[in-house]
Design an enzyme around this catalytic site. Structure first.
Site, PDB file in Angstrom:
ATOM      1  N   GLY A  81       0.795  -1.219   0.000  1.00  0.00           N
ATOM      2  CA  GLY A  81       0.000   0.000   0.000  1.00  0.00           C
ATOM      3  C   GLY A  81       0.825   1.265   0.000  1.00  0.00           C
ATOM      4  O   GLY A  81       0.290   2.363   0.197  1.00  0.00           O
ATOM      5  N   GLY A 123       7.529  -2.482 -37.927  1.00  0.00           N
ATOM      6  CA  GLY A 123       6.203  -2.973 -38.287  1.00  0.00           C
ATOM      7  C   GLY A 123       5.858  -4.257 -37.558  1.00  0.00           C
ATOM      8  O   GLY A 123       6.151  -4.415 -36.369  1.00  0.00           O
ATOM      9  N   GLY A 124       5.270  -5.189 -38.282  1.00  0.00           N
ATOM     10  CA  GLY A 124       4.880  -6.454 -37.665  1.00  0.00           C
ATOM     11  C   GLY A 124       6.056  -7.212 -37.079  1.00  0.00           C
ATOM     12  O   GLY A 124       5.935  -7.903 -36.064  1.00  0.00           O
ATOM     13  N   GLU A 177      12.612   4.565  -9.345  1.00  0.00           N
ATOM     14  CA  GLU A 177      13.440   5.699  -8.918  1.00  0.00           C
ATOM     15  C   GLU A 177      12.643   7.000  -8.879  1.00  0.00           C
ATOM     16  O   GLU A 177      13.174   8.082  -9.109  1.00  0.00           O
ATOM     17  CB  GLU A 177      14.676   5.864  -9.822  1.00  0.00           C
ATOM     18  CG  GLU A 177      15.697   4.770  -9.689  1.00  0.00           C
ATOM     19  CD  GLU A 177      16.303   4.693  -8.296  1.00  0.00           C
ATOM     20  OE1 GLU A 177      16.102   5.628  -7.487  1.00  0.00           O
ATOM     21  OE2 GLU A 177      16.974   3.695  -8.015  1.00  0.00           O
ATOM     22  N   THR A 226       8.476   8.160  -9.885  1.00  0.00           N
ATOM     23  CA  THR A 226       7.718   8.215 -11.132  1.00  0.00           C
ATOM     24  C   THR A 226       7.949   9.536 -11.866  1.00  0.00           C
ATOM     25  O   THR A 226       8.456  10.506 -11.306  1.00  0.00           O
ATOM     26  CB  THR A 226       6.216   8.082 -10.845  1.00  0.00           C
ATOM     27  OG1 THR A 226       5.803   9.212 -10.055  1.00  0.00           O
ATOM     28  CG2 THR A 226       5.905   6.790 -10.094  1.00  0.00           C
TER      29      THR A 226
END
Length: 414
Positions: free
Chosen positions: A141, A358-359, A382, A384
């Site tokens: 948390g 690309g792909g 480190e 945000t």
């Protein structure tokens, strides 16, 4: 595969930062990455494998775990400039390898002054890669607001008993010791929540967790090469000598060295972006569409020019920040700037590189997708990007009342 081409901008650097010795250090690190790191990364990252001990031993032989450690303790005795030069090159192969060097350098050990025999021995072992750290700071948390940690350490005779949960503890299993931050006394007031937190060094065997500590790896989308753990301390006992620094004052230990840590993250971001650009250039030189090489298309040429410019702008700012750190001058605003700018740049440049492929870029047949995944993390650890913007804006405009309560609590798991 990453091209790892030479950067003409480095050879033509006009700021006076790049001495012949630094160019040599950079080139050696580049060759080490090309020959040793990149083949391992291309093989193991797709299967989420760990950095092999053989590679770690080679890194130790190169002195990469002791770049910042004084020569009298077996280190290279160099500065943050050289540290970040090497980190940038290693990140061009695998960001995790560029990160693990931070777990040496005598992490959480004094590097000057009067050391005890035990401290000096630990520092020598750290420089040799035989005493590597993992930091247990964040909690389920608690992210950037580390003054709110709830993990507790209670004195019991000559020992401390640690109870509580930790999150984002990278390398918890492979490290030789953990540095655990826990509250040892209530804060004296709401305005001083950062007081009452202490740090403890918990030595352990590699491949294990401390006694009475359970943990499981967190399933990540990248940053492979090592595991990141959620830990549960269930009455872990440590001797009184495990206390690191002054009781109740560990928050200052958390925030010390942030300028160097942010420069290191910038170096890793720049390395990822440069590797992606190199791959994009190499691919574009071979790919043909509509009867011509795609390098003939102006839109692609302009995109590559923009990518190269963004990388070089961040690199030059990093050089400045590293030089300021090595000269002992405060540069907290500039270090936040380079961390923010480089992380944002890396995400954009690696994404642009993937688009150029690309792909093919959306497959694991090319390293671009690895650099893209890892670059995204640099905006989080480190501190945000949002935390960096708070620090920068506060330095320009002064702290808002909200920021006054929050900014000094900013620190991320590295």
């Amino acid at each position: 595969m990453t091209a790892l081409s030479a950067d003409p901008s480095v050879e033509n650097d006009g700021r006076g930062y790049m001495t012949s010795e630094r160019r040599m250090i950079q080139q050696v690190a580049r060759e080490f990455t090309r020959n040793e790191v990149l083949p391992v990364a291309n093989r193991l990252d797709p299967e989420k494998g760990e950095i092999p001990m053989d590679l770690r031993r080679k890194m130790a032989e190169m002195g990469y775990f002791g770049i910042l450690v004084p020569e009298q303790y077996g280190g290279l005795g160099l500065g943050y400039f050289e540290y970040c030069l090497i980190a940038e090159e290693l990140a061009r192969g695998w960001m995790s390898v560029a990160s693990i060097i931070a777990r040496g350098q005598g992490s959480f050990l004094p590097k000057k002054g009067n050391l005890t025999d035990a401290q000096a021995d630990r520092l020598r072992r750290a420089a040799q890669g035989d005493y590597l750290a993992a930091a247990a700071l964040s909690e389920p948390g608690t992210g950037s607001d580390l003054a709110s940690i709830s993990c507790r350490a209670v004195k019991d005779g000559d020992e401390w008993v640690i109870t509580g949960s930790k999150y984002w503890c990278t390398f918890a299993d492979g490290a030789d010791f953990l540095v655990v931050f826990a509250r040892t006394s209530p804060p004296p007031s709401a305005a001083k929540r950062h007081l009452g937190i202490s740090a403890f060094v918990i030595d352990k065997e590699r491949g294990t967790l401390p006694t009475n500590c359970a943990g499981s790896p967190i399933p990540k989308i990248g940053y492979f090469g090592w595991n990141t753990f959620e830990l549960s301390f269930q009455g872990t006992r440590v001797p009184g000598s495990a206390l690191l620094g002054e009781e109740g004052k560990a928050f200052y230990l958390m925030t010390s060295g942030l300028e160097g840590a942010r420069a290191h993250t910038a170096a890793r971001s720049i390395g990822l972006a440069q590797a992606a650009l190199d791959d994009a250039i190499a691919y574009a030189g071979e790919r043909r569409q509509f009867g011509m090489p795609i390098t003939e298309f102006q839109s692609l040429r302009f995109r590559i020019a923009e990518m190269a410019t963004r990388i070089e702008a961040c690199r030059q700012l990093m050089y400045f920040v590293c030089n300021e750190i090595d000269q002992g001058r405060r540069c907290d605003r500039e270090s936040s700037m380079v961390k923010y700018l480089s992380a944002e740049m890396a995400e954009r440049v690696t994404s642009d590189a993937l688009q150029i492929l690309g792909g093919a870029g959306y497959t694991k047949l090319h390293a671009v997708e690895r650099h893209w995944r890892d670059a995204r993390l640099t905006k989080i650890f480190e501190g945000t990007s949002e935390i960096q913007l708070r620090i920068i804006s506060d330095s320009i405009l002064g702290r808002s009342e909200t920021d006054r309560r929050m900014v000094d609590m900013a620190f991320g798991e590295a």
